[in-house]
Design an enzyme around this catalytic site. Structure first.
Site, PDB file in Angstrom:
ATOM      1  N   SER A   1       0.879  -1.161   0.164  1.00 16.65           N
ATOM      2  CA  SER A   1       0.095   0.061  -0.014  1.00 16.65           C
ATOM      3  C   SER A   1       0.802   1.285  -0.093  1.00 16.65           C
ATOM      4  CB  SER A   1      -1.007   0.046   0.997  1.00 16.65           C
ATOM      5  OG  SER A   1      -2.113  -0.935   1.159  1.00 16.65           O
TER       6      SER A   1
ATOM      7  N   LYS B   1       0.434   3.535  -3.037  1.00 16.57           N
ATOM      8  CA  LYS B   1      -0.763   4.219  -3.096  1.00 16.57           C
ATOM      9  C   LYS B   1      -0.518   5.698  -3.037  1.00 16.57           C
ATOM     10  CE  LYS B   1      -3.551   0.229  -1.415  1.00 16.57           C
ATOM     11  NZ  LYS B   1      -4.434  -0.455  -0.480  1.00 16.57           N
TER      12      LYS B   1
ATOM     13  N   TYR C   1      -3.676  -2.489 -10.325  1.00 17.01           N
ATOM     14  CA  TYR C   1      -3.611  -2.257  -8.823  1.00 17.01           C
ATOM     15  C   TYR C   1      -2.889  -3.397  -8.089  1.00 17.01           C
ATOM     16  CZ  TYR C   1      -5.103  -2.409  -3.846  1.00 17.01           C
ATOM     17  OH  TYR C   1      -5.005  -2.495  -2.557  1.00 17.01           O
TER      18      TYR C   1
ATOM     19  N   TYR D   1      -4.693   3.301   7.882  1.00 18.92           N
ATOM     20  CA  TYR D   1      -5.816   2.603   8.349  1.00 18.92           C
ATOM     21  C   TYR D   1      -6.478   2.985   9.503  1.00 18.92           C
ATOM     22  CZ  TYR D   1      -3.832   0.109   4.332  1.00 18.92           C
ATOM     23  OH  TYR D   1      -3.200  -0.162   3.240  1.00 18.92           O
TER      24      TYR D   1
ATOM     25  N   VAL E   1       1.127  -3.806   3.604  1.00 14.65           N
ATOM     26  CA  VAL E   1       1.307  -5.010   4.534  1.00 14.65           C
ATOM     27  C   VAL E   1       2.390  -6.134   4.160  1.00 14.65           C
ATOM     28  CG1 VAL E   1      -1.466  -5.621   4.802  1.00 14.65           C
ATOM     29  CG2 VAL E   1      -0.155  -6.162   2.648  1.00 14.65           C
TER      30      VAL E   1
HETATM   31  N1  GLU Z   1      -2.440  -5.003  -2.094  1.00 21.56           N
HETATM   32  C1  GLU Z   1      -2.654  -5.185  -0.728  1.00 21.56           C
HETATM   33  C2  GLU Z   1      -4.230  -5.594  -0.671  1.00 21.56           C
HETATM   34  O1  GLU Z   1      -4.902  -5.014  -1.851  1.00 21.56           O
HETATM   35  C3  GLU Z   1      -2.471  -3.878   0.048  1.00 21.56           C
HETATM   36  C4  GLU Z   1      -2.858  -3.768   1.369  1.00 21.56           C
HETATM   37  C5  GLU Z   1      -1.908  -3.094   2.042  1.00 21.56           C
HETATM   38  O2  GLU Z   1      -0.846  -3.131   1.948  1.00 21.56           O
HETATM   39  O3  GLU Z   1      -2.301  -2.625   3.041  1.00 21.56           O
HETATM   40  O4  GLU Z   1      -4.883  -6.160  -0.046  1.00 21.56           O
END
Ligand code: GLU
Length: 313
Positions: free
Chosen positions: A68, A71, A195, A247, A265
């Site tokens: 993430s 992002k 994505y 988050y 993650v």
């Molecule tokens: N590629 C992961 C997902 O979509 C990203 C989640 C993350 O890094 O928090 O679940």
């Protein structure tokens, strides 16, 4: 070194030494099977200050799955593409829910709360994809990261991307749900393909800290003097990182660390000390909110010793 300037080399050395020996390492993510193979003992830390000095410790040169953290960079690209019209596709408020939650989407008519929860990031990816082919879009995202880090070796870990595609049922549900509200413009498979692949970009702490440096310097990369975004945009991206970057653990991260940050993650965190430095940390074990357990502790120690929390020393 003046009294007010922290000894970054010593701080990095001490933190890396302590973190490598700690027993409480959190739990490595298993919902993307390929990530479960990563060694929980790994720990890396890299700081690039605004003068371009690099301070690194532990496994700071080892690439890991940025997940993430990508992002932040897709948000930057999407804002560059359509400016403030992006906020028709995605909101700017913390969600108070887990990273892959679907509950809010029904109440909010398919418009995700912010660009950093999965639904929001998928909507952002869709914006970058519009008018292009998936392969072209992915190339653009990858080249942007290579350009920012000044390193053409940065690549996508195809095994991680394939692993996520095979098991990403929750993300498929989120994207289809948004599509039903007309929030996703492109074929869902295309948007998700891009994505999954941008989440699977692999970078080391050193590469990541370099890539984030423009956010520490009012949108300008101080090493090349290249203006990546305006100062106003950099400030706003930092604001979103502070309020939404972890988050449902964003409040806790602000409370303990006090820097804009984005976690993934894969166990990485990119943190921005405005006017001072860009910091990347990696420890694969996660806490309950899905953020790097030791990564957060290391950054807490870092701001305690430097006094660099944006809220004061
Ligand atoms: N590629 C992961 C997902 O979509 C990203 C989640 C993350 O890094 O928090 O679940």
């Amino acid at each position: 070194m003046s009294e007010t300037e922290p000894d970054l080399a010593a701080i990095v050395r001490d933190i890396a030494a302590e973190m490598l020996t700690r027993k409480d390492r959190g739990t490595v993510a298993t919902y993307i099977p390929e990530l479960a193979n990563v060694d929980a003992q790994r720990f890396g830390l890299a700081i690039v200050d605004v003068a371009g000095n690099v301070y690194a410790g532990g496994d700071s040169a080892l690439p890991f799955s940025i997940q993430s953290i990508s992002k932040v960079f897709t948000l930057t690209l999407a804002l560059g593409r359509i400016g403030d019209r992006l906020w028709r596709h995605v909101g700017r408020e913390p969600s108070g829910n887990r990273f892959n939650s679907i509950v809010q989407l029904e109440h909010e008519l398919g418009v995700p709360r912010n660009p950093f929860i999965n639904a929001g990031a998928i909507a952002v990816t869709d914006v970058i994809l519009s008018g292009r082919q998936p392969r072209e879009t992915l190339g653009e995202i990858l080249r942007f990261l290579q350009f920012l880090a000044d390193d053409t070796t940065i690549s996508i870990d195809q095994d991680v991307a394939a692993s996520e595609k095979r098991t990403g049922f929750r993300n498929v549900a989120l994207a289809n749900y948004m599509k039903s509200f007309g929030v996703i413009e492109n074929p869902v498979d295309y948007t998700l393909g891009v994505y999954f692949h941008h989440c699977a970009i692999a970078m080391s702490c050193e590469q990541l800290a370099r890539a984030g440096l423009f956010l520490s310097c009012n949108g300008v990369n101080p090493l090349t003097a290249f203006s990546v975004v305006s100062a106003e945009r950099a400030r706003r991206i930092n604001a979103l990182m502070l309020t939404c970057g972890h988050y449902d653990g964003s409040g806790e991260f602000a409370y303990r660390v006090g820097l804009p940050g984005k976690s993934g993650v894969g166990g990485g965190i990119l943190a921005i000390a405005p006017g001072k430095a860009s910091i990347a940390v990696w420890s694969p074990g996660l806490d309950e909110a899905g953020n790097s357990h030791l990564g957060r502790i290391a950054l807490e120690e870092f701001t305690r010793r430097t006094g660099w929390s944006i809220f004061g020393p």
